[in-house]
Design an enzyme around this catalytic site. Structure first.
Site, PDB file in Angstrom:
ATOM      1  N   ARG A  63      -4.297  -2.891 -18.445  1.00 40.31           N
ATOM      2  CA  ARG A  63      -3.183  -3.710 -17.944  1.00 40.31           C
ATOM      3  C   ARG A  63      -3.324  -4.119 -16.479  1.00 40.31           C
ATOM      4  NH1 ARG A  63       2.366  -1.442 -18.671  1.00 40.31           N
ATOM      5  NH2 ARG A  63       1.591   0.579 -19.336  1.00 40.31           N
ATOM      6  N   ASP A 100      -5.011   8.603 -11.536  1.00 34.26           N
ATOM      7  CA  ASP A 100      -4.122   7.453 -11.355  1.00 34.26           C
ATOM      8  C   ASP A 100      -2.705   7.869 -10.957  1.00 34.26           C
ATOM      9  OD1 ASP A 100      -3.424   8.582 -13.759  1.00 34.26           O
ATOM     10  OD2 ASP A 100      -3.398   6.714 -14.902  1.00 34.26           O
ATOM     11  N   GLY A 104       5.372  12.889 -23.098  1.00 35.84           N
ATOM     12  CA  GLY A 104       5.402  14.125 -23.862  1.00 35.84           C
ATOM     13  C   GLY A 104       6.683  14.891 -23.540  1.00 35.84           C
ATOM     14  N   LYS A 149     -13.108  -9.184  23.614  1.00 41.09           N
ATOM     15  CA  LYS A 149     -14.048  -8.388  22.826  1.00 41.09           C
ATOM     16  C   LYS A 149     -14.994  -7.652  23.749  1.00 41.09           C
ATOM     17  CE  LYS A 149     -17.937  -8.981  21.811  1.00 41.09           C
ATOM     18  NZ  LYS A 149     -19.268  -9.571  21.644  1.00 41.09           N
ATOM     19  N   TYR A 187     -11.187 -16.705  26.324  1.00 44.48           N
ATOM     20  CA  TYR A 187     -12.063 -15.744  25.650  1.00 44.48           C
ATOM     21  C   TYR A 187     -12.850 -14.945  26.675  1.00 44.48           C
ATOM     22  CZ  TYR A 187     -15.985 -13.728  23.136  1.00 44.48           C
ATOM     23  OH  TYR A 187     -16.907 -12.851  22.642  1.00 44.48           O
ATOM     24  N   ASN A 239      -7.275 -12.996  37.973  1.00 40.09           N
ATOM     25  CA  ASN A 239      -6.481 -13.919  37.171  1.00 40.09           C
ATOM     26  C   ASN A 239      -7.438 -14.878  36.470  1.00 40.09           C
ATOM     27  OD1 ASN A 239      -4.685 -15.833  36.145  1.00 40.09           O
ATOM     28  ND2 ASN A 239      -3.192 -15.309  37.732  1.00 40.09           N
ATOM     29  N   ASN A 280     -21.010 -15.799  26.333  1.00 35.48           N
ATOM     30  CA  ASN A 280     -21.745 -14.527  26.379  1.00 35.48           C
ATOM     31  C   ASN A 280     -22.926 -14.499  25.426  1.00 35.48           C
ATOM     32  OD1 ASN A 280     -19.797 -14.629  24.305  1.00 35.48           O
ATOM     33  ND2 ASN A 280     -19.993 -12.433  23.984  1.00 35.48           N
TER      34      ASN A 280
HETATM   35  C1  UD1 Z   1      -0.131  12.166 -20.946  1.00 34.06           C
HETATM   36  C2  UD1 Z   1       0.425  13.379 -21.679  1.00 34.06           C
HETATM   37  C3  UD1 Z   1       1.949  13.248 -21.794  1.00 34.06           C
HETATM   38  C4  UD1 Z   1       2.554  13.101 -20.426  1.00 34.06           C
HETATM   39  C5  UD1 Z   1       1.913  11.914 -19.686  1.00 34.06           C
HETATM   40  C6  UD1 Z   1       2.379  11.891 -18.262  1.00 34.06           C
HETATM   41  C7  UD1 Z   1      -1.328  13.990 -23.246  1.00 34.06           C
HETATM   42  C8  UD1 Z   1      -1.765  14.003 -24.661  1.00 34.06           C
HETATM   43  N1  UD1 Z   1      -0.137  13.452 -22.994  1.00 34.06           N
HETATM   44  O1  UD1 Z   1       0.120  11.049 -21.766  1.00 34.06           O
HETATM   45  O2  UD1 Z   1       2.471  14.403 -22.411  1.00 34.06           O
HETATM   46  O3  UD1 Z   1       3.951  12.925 -20.531  1.00 34.06           O
HETATM   47  O4  UD1 Z   1       0.471  12.041 -19.671  1.00 34.06           O
HETATM   48  O5  UD1 Z   1       1.912  10.727 -17.631  1.00 34.06           O
HETATM   49  O6  UD1 Z   1      -2.023  14.481 -22.395  1.00 34.06           O
HETATM   50  N2  UD1 Z   1      -7.847  10.164 -19.669  1.00 34.06           N
HETATM   51  C9  UD1 Z   1      -9.179  10.473 -19.695  1.00 34.06           C
HETATM   52  N3  UD1 Z   1      -9.821  10.547 -20.882  1.00 34.06           N
HETATM   53  C10 UD1 Z   1      -9.180  10.337 -22.059  1.00 34.06           C
HETATM   54  C11 UD1 Z   1      -7.806  10.026 -22.029  1.00 34.06           C
HETATM   55  C12 UD1 Z   1      -7.161   9.945 -20.824  1.00 34.06           C
HETATM   56  O7  UD1 Z   1      -9.803  10.668 -18.654  1.00 34.06           O
HETATM   57  O8  UD1 Z   1      -9.833  10.430 -23.099  1.00 34.06           O
HETATM   58  C13 UD1 Z   1      -7.163  10.082 -18.370  1.00 34.06           C
HETATM   59  C14 UD1 Z   1      -6.499   8.747 -18.128  1.00 34.06           C
HETATM   60  O9  UD1 Z   1      -7.380   7.867 -17.483  1.00 34.06           O
HETATM   61  C15 UD1 Z   1      -5.331   9.129 -17.248  1.00 34.06           C
HETATM   62  C16 UD1 Z   1      -4.976  10.537 -17.714  1.00 34.06           C
HETATM   63  O10 UD1 Z   1      -6.117  11.022 -18.390  1.00 34.06           O
HETATM   64  O11 UD1 Z   1      -5.707   9.201 -15.902  1.00 34.06           O
HETATM   65  C17 UD1 Z   1      -3.759  10.576 -18.623  1.00 34.06           C
HETATM   66  O12 UD1 Z   1      -4.025   9.779 -19.735  1.00 34.06           O
HETATM   67  P1  UD1 Z   1      -2.937   8.834 -20.359  1.00 34.06           P
HETATM   68  O13 UD1 Z   1      -3.536   8.065 -21.458  1.00 34.06           O
HETATM   69  O14 UD1 Z   1      -2.254   8.110 -19.276  1.00 34.06           O
HETATM   70  O15 UD1 Z   1      -1.940   9.917 -20.982  1.00 34.06           O
HETATM   71  P2  UD1 Z   1      -0.573   9.608 -21.625  1.00 34.06           P
HETATM   72  O16 UD1 Z   1      -0.785   9.116 -22.998  1.00 34.06           O
HETATM   73  O17 UD1 Z   1       0.226   8.778 -20.712  1.00 34.06           O
HETATM   74 CA    CA Z   2      -0.171   7.882 -18.412  1.00 31.62          CA
END
Ligand code: UD1
Ligand code: CA
Length: 480
Positions: free
Chosen positions: A32, A123, A158, A373, A388, A399, A408
């Protein structure tokens, strides 16, 4: 050694605290964002998102940070390595991405069994150090500790299922029953657990759920099965666990971050005309009675002395402004790696530009459309309009007239200009470097100076003015 052993506090809780190892999940795509840059490298203030997570790891003295990369790993890894400093960073690649549980499984071989593991997301940039410390403390090296928050609209997250103080499960939104979906306490995506236990649970994860993913959140029910207590540290501020999925969310968190900094500045006594209209992308330190008008941007390291006033819409980067100085509207200062210093009680702008190596003494005045500069101006020197000065040394009370410049650069090399104390340079002069103007001298307006000028003299170097009396202008169509 004996000194340390006899110190009671060194043998206390601090001493036996397990070392923290962080897993940072950063393999996700971030569709996104609609960007060629991986999501975790999008900038928030002066750092990419994952850089903020790295700072969070630093704030809990992590012994090691294992970053799980996937999408854009060849960009993410070098970018984070540059920011690591003293942090011991390791990268593991998760290909393909089978869920958050799978991400941490991929990192598990890098984690020492005696560590306390803290799981972060690359993130999620605004988690406070104190929050993470409290979460680690709650885990106490033996429990599974979850960061949770109540949301008015918990959809998508979750849900935290509790029995009294203990948590019994996290149920993902898509897998949740009607009743579970009514729960407003959500898992914020950050947990702490002893490594040995976490590894045991990870090895037992399955993907029997609506999304067919390995959920990290399933470790909760496995902990319960093993008789390990699962505790929640519930915080009030949802921004601390907010992740970025779109440009709008990135902008929202940027403003939240900036407001935090603005509030901290105001608590120190800084007067901001509008805390919603300041951007600090780096480190701004302010002494007493500093005033900052709207729309200013601060980058890198900026120091403002007592009673400094910054007018509206200025950009200040890598500079130090000493006590009592006034920087007027629309001034641009960037010291880059050399820095810029503005001495006490100086007056800069409006519309001035100070570049790397500008070193201004006390009471210096730099006015509109003046560029400086790599130049030192001594106390009381003035260049007030359209000028400058580059690669120069300017004496006290000099002045420098409107429209005058130092030439320069000869196309290949830079040369120095020295203007000694009390020189007056008229308007529209060109000083062709290398050249020295002797103390107290005056340079007539419109002069092109190619040779050193003597002290105390008036030097004029321009075509002599001639007048032709009764000059008749040519007339159209006149016969020769
Ligand atoms: C997750 C939690 C959820 C929680 C939410 C909070 C799980 C199953 N669920 O959901 O309970 O409320 O975060 O924001 O964990 N990532 C990887 N590899 C993967 C999948 C994800 O590195 O295979 C990374 C993503 O880039 C991200 C982070 O893990 O930085 C979380 O993944 P994301 O898909 O955002 O989790 P949610 O489904 O939002
Ligand atoms: Ca998330």
């Amino acid at each position: 050694m004996s000194l340390i052993a006899s110190d009671a506090s060194a043998l206390g809780a601090d001493h036996i605290k397990p070392a923290v190892e962080v897993v940072m999940m950063a393999a996700g795509k971030g569709t996104r964002m609609k960007s060629n840059k991986p999501k975790v490298l999008q900038m928030l203030a002066h750092l990419p998102l994952a850089g903020h997570a790295l700072e969070a790891a630093r704030s809990v003295d992590a012994r090691k940070v294992v970053v799980v990369t996937g999408h854009g790993s060849d960009q993410v890894e070098p970018a984070l390595a540059r920011l690591a400093g003293a942090i011991n960073l390791e990268f593991v690649r998760q290909e393909p991405q089978l869920g958050t549980g799978h991400a941490v499984q991929t990192a598990a071989p890098c984690l020492a069994d005696d560590a306390l593991v803290l799981v972060l997301s690359g993130d999620v940039p605004l988690t406070r150090a104190t929050t993470l410390q409290a979460l680690l403390q709650l885990s106490a090296g033996q429990h599974l500790a979850l960061l949770t928050v109540n949301l008015p609209d918990p959809s998508g997250y979750g849900r935290v299922v509790r029995k009294g103080d203990s948590v019994t499960a996290i149920v993902e939104h898509k897998d949740a029953s009607e009743q579970e979906r009514a729960i407003r306490e959500i898992y914020g995506g950050i947990l702490a657990a002893p490594a040995a236990l976490l590894k045991r649970w990870l090895s037992r994860l399955d993907n029997n759920n609506v999304q067919g993913e390995y959920y990290l959140t399933d470790v909760v029910k496995l902990a319960v099965q093993d008789g390990v207590q699962v505790l929640a540290h519930r915080i009030d501020d949802p921004l601390e666990v907010a992740g970025v999925n779109s440009p709008a969310q990135l902008a929202e968190l940027e403003r939240a971050y900036q407001l935090r900094l603005a509030n901290a500045l105001m608590e120190q006594g800084v007067r901001l005309k509008d805390p919603a209209r300041i951007d600090v992308r780096g480190f701004l330190s302010c002494a007493r009675d500093v005033e900052i008008d709207v729309g200013c941007v601060f980058e890198g390291r900026v120091q403002l002395g007592d009673e400094v006033r910054i007018g509206p819409h200025c950009v200040l980067a890598n500079c130090s402004i000493e006590a009592g100085s006034i920087i007027q509207a629309f001034t641009h200062i960037d010291g880059e790696s050399l820095g810029v210093r503005v001495g006490a009680d100086a007056r800069i702008g409006p519309f001035a530009r100070l570049r790397p190596g500008a070193d201004l003494g006390a009471d210096v005045h730099i006015g509109n459309f003046v560029e400086i500069k790599n130049t030192r101006l001594a106390r009381g020197a003035k260049a007030n309009h359209l000028a400058y000065l580059g690669d120069s040394t300017v004496g006290e009370r000099v002045n420098f007239g409107a429209g005058s410049i130092t030439a320069n650069y000869d196309g290949a090399n830079k040369h120095q200009t020295v203007i000694e104390d009390d020189v007056h340079v008229g308007s529209n002069c060109v000083l062709i470097a290398p050249v020295t103007l002797g103390a107290g001298g005056t340079i007539g307006g419109g002069s092109t100076i190619t040779k050193d000028t003597p002290a105390g003299a008036l030097t004029v170097a321009r075509g002599k003015q001639v007048s032709v009396a009764n000059w008749k202008r040519p007339v159209k169509g006149a016969k020769k």
